[in-house]
Write a protein that holds these residues in place. Structure first.
Motif, mmCIF file in Angstrom:
data_model
loop_
_atom_site.group_PDB
_atom_site.id
_atom_site.type_symbol
_atom_site.label_atom_id
_atom_site.label_comp_id
_atom_site.label_asym_id
_atom_site.label_seq_id
_atom_site.Cartn_x
_atom_site.Cartn_y
_atom_site.Cartn_z
ATOM 1 N N ARG A 27 0.836 -1.206 0.000
ATOM 2 C CA ARG A 27 0.000 0.000 0.000
ATOM 3 C C ARG A 27 0.867 1.251 0.000
ATOM 4 O O ARG A 27 0.667 2.174 -0.806
ATOM 5 C CB ARG A 27 -0.926 -0.001 1.213
ATOM 6 N N LEU A 28 1.867 1.294 0.879
ATOM 7 C CA LEU A 28 2.707 2.481 0.977
ATOM 8 C C LEU A 28 3.584 2.652 -0.257
ATOM 9 O O LEU A 28 3.814 3.776 -0.707
ATOM 10 C CB LEU A 28 3.549 2.417 2.243
ATOM 11 N N ALA A 29 4.078 1.553 -0.818
ATOM 12 C CA ALA A 29 4.877 1.659 -2.041
ATOM 13 C C ALA A 29 4.074 2.302 -3.152
ATOM 14 O O ALA A 29 4.561 3.181 -3.875
ATOM 15 C CB ALA A 29 5.368 0.277 -2.464
ATOM 16 N N SER A 30 2.817 1.895 -3.298
ATOM 17 C CA SER A 30 1.959 2.495 -4.316
ATOM 18 C C SER A 30 1.730 3.973 -4.035
ATOM 19 O O SER A 30 1.782 4.815 -4.942
ATOM 20 C CB SER A 30 0.617 1.758 -4.372
ATOM 21 N N LEU A 31 1.491 4.306 -2.766
ATOM 22 C CA LEU A 31 1.239 5.703 -2.421
ATOM 23 C C LEU A 31 2.472 6.568 -2.634
ATOM 24 O O LEU A 31 2.360 7.731 -3.045
ATOM 25 C CB LEU A 31 0.757 5.805 -0.971
ATOM 26 N N TRP A 32 3.664 6.043 -2.361
ATOM 27 C CA TRP A 32 4.890 6.804 -2.619
ATOM 28 C C TRP A 32 5.096 7.045 -4.108
ATOM 29 O O TRP A 32 5.861 7.934 -4.499
ATOM 30 C CB TRP A 32 6.114 6.090 -2.037
ATOM 31 N N PHE A 33 4.433 6.279 -4.965
ATOM 32 C CA PHE A 33 4.460 6.550 -6.402
ATOM 33 C C PHE A 33 3.596 7.765 -6.748
ATOM 34 O O PHE A 33 3.599 8.218 -7.887
ATOM 35 C CB PHE A 33 3.984 5.328 -7.194
ATOM 36 N N GLY A 34 2.868 8.266 -5.766
ATOM 37 C CA GLY A 34 2.097 9.482 -5.946
ATOM 38 C C GLY A 34 2.789 10.631 -5.229
ATOM 39 O O GLY A 34 3.963 10.911 -5.469
ATOM 40 N N TYR A 35 2.077 11.268 -4.309
ATOM 41 C CA TYR A 35 2.595 12.449 -3.608
ATOM 42 C C TYR A 35 2.744 12.096 -2.138
ATOM 43 O O TYR A 35 1.780 11.664 -1.496
ATOM 44 C CB TYR A 35 1.629 13.625 -3.804
#
Length: 452
Positions: free
Chosen positions: A66-74
């Motif tokens: 989940r966090l890896a995906s979110l770090w691909f954003g902002y």
């Protein structure tokens, strides 16, 4: 050059631990790519730690999906104040006579180039009307010739048949070149908690992949000194990517500043830059000159459209490469719409950034074990090919936006105001990423290393 200097392809599922749930829904396997790129950093760090005696065994790598995906954003959430828009009002997709084209106008000279070719005012309605009279490839070519940036939307078949698409498919994910003898500096302050402590990273990158690479290295303890031209700014972007860095400015057309830059480069362990082929040469810093100034400095660089082919020197950004390489078109087919449908995040930038950080770690290990290292080159276009070849295999709930629990509790006192930052997505044994400095504005610090 020995086999150990090569960075493997993206890690395979099962070669690292995964926690957390949530995935982006897209025509492409974005969350799968995010997991793999974080894992690549983790695996290379684990090998470096073992080689440097910071871990007896190879530490396990864990990625929070989940966090890896979110770090691909902002990653940055302002608290009780508003961030400026990430986009210039003119930037975006426009319908042309034979499809769609994307104009990237965040930088004033790129906007001026587009308006000059279109012959219209800086008004979105006027731009839309002007673009509608053009064939897409002709407009793309005209804007690029004027020093601007634009991308006509091609489908995957058109891109793979294009001379640049054909060239990119022949390039590796990470191209290693110019291997040479390298003697790394001693870093007695390095520890399992801060494995890159004492490492000096000179950052000559702009939005977005390069800054993500150096932000990652800072999170592992490296001292990152970013140099921008005087007056440079990237409103809305800098708070996200200046985390952990010292932000300074130098004018490389000024003799005094050039001398200071050369002193800083000579003291650096790693140089990361995003200059197009030949751009540093034009400033008087050829590869041979850089090696002479800093013979033990590892160099990792990127560009937009690859390092061979007719577009190797073309300016570009993630959103433009998505248009060129057929990603936005495939997204439109997946979404059953006639409009360009990009990825849910700027995944090419983020993935390339993390793989650049992994390449730095790989080269450091080679220098440590063999006193020999090569320079690494990556591109957004090659990452687009990697994404196109990455299969979907994740299931679970769709991921839309970060929630309160995704952020660390601590307040980050940035230049612009208080904020919260996403929790780190990567753990290597007992090593967790954290940053010693909050996000800072461009040009806010002196041009010097903390210890030199």
């Amino acid at each position: 050059m020995t086999r150990s200097q090569f960075l493997p392809l993206l890690p395979t599922p099962g070669s690292y631990h995964v926690t957390g749930t949530g995935r982006y829904t897209s025509a492409f396997a974005v969350s799968e790519l995010a997991n793999a790129c974080f894992a690549a950093v983790g695996q290379q760090l684990a090998e470096l730690m073992q080689a440097g005696g910071l871990s007896h065994d190879l530490p396990p790598v864990t990625v929070n999906q989940r966090l890896a995906s979110l770090w691909f954003g902002y990653s940055f959430a302002a608290q009780d104040w508003d961030l400026p828009s990430l986009w210039d009002p003119i930037a975006g997709n426009y319908r042309c006579k034979d499809g769609w084209i994307r104009l990237h106008t965040n930088l004033p000279h790129h906007c001026a180039a587009a308006l000059s070719v279109l012959g219209c005012a800086k008004d979105r309605a006027a731009v839309s009307a002007a673009v509608a009279t053009w064939a897409g490839e002709q407009l793309e070519t005209g804007i690029v010739a004027q020093g601007g940036v634009a991308a006509y939307m091609r489908n995957r078949a058109q891109w793979l048949a294009h001379p640049q698409g054909r060239s990119v498919t022949q390039e590796p994910l990470v191209h290693w070149g110019a291997p040479r003898h390298v003697t790394p500096r001693s870093r007695p302050m390095a520890s399992a908690a801060r494995p890159l402590a004492g490492l000096r990273v000179l950052d000559l990158t702009r939005v977005l992949a390069g800054p993500i690479a150096t932000r990652t290295l800072a999170g592992l303890g490296a001292e990152v000194l970013r140099i921008d031209p005087p007056g440079w700014d990237e409103p809305g972007v800098i708070p996200d990517i200046s985390l952990g860095k010292t932000m300074t400015s130098l004018d490389l057309h000024d003799q005094t500043d050039r001398h200071r830059f050369e002193e800083l480069l000579a003291q650096a362990d790693v140089l990361v830059h995003g200059y197009r082929p030949g751009a540093l040469d034009g400033l008087g810093y050829t590869g041979a000159t850089r090696t002479a100034l800093a013979p033990n400095c590892i160099e990792v660089s990127l560009n937009a459209y690859g390092w061979s082919g007719p577009w190797a020197e073309r300016r570009g950004f993630d959103s433009l490469v998505q248009m060129s390489a057929g990603i936005a078109d495939a997204g439109a087919q997946w979404a059953e719409t006639d409009r360009p449908t990009p990825l849910p995040v700027q995944a090419l930038d983020h993935a390339t950034g993390y793989m650049m950080a992994a390449a730095v770690l790989r080269a450091l290990k080679s220098a440590m074990l063999e006193n020999r290292a090569a320079n690494a080159r990556l591109s957004l276009a090659q990452m687009a090919e990697q994404l196109a070849q990455t299969p979907h295999h994740l299931d679970g709930p769709a991921l839309h936006a970060a929630e309160a629990d995704d952020y660390a509790c601590e307040i980050e006192n940035s230049t612009w105001g208080p904020a919260r930052r996403l929790k780190p997505a990567l753990q290597v044994g007992g090593t967790r990423m954290y940053w010693d400095r909050p996000a800072q504005a461009c040009g806010s610090a002196p041009a010097r290393w903390s210890t030199a």
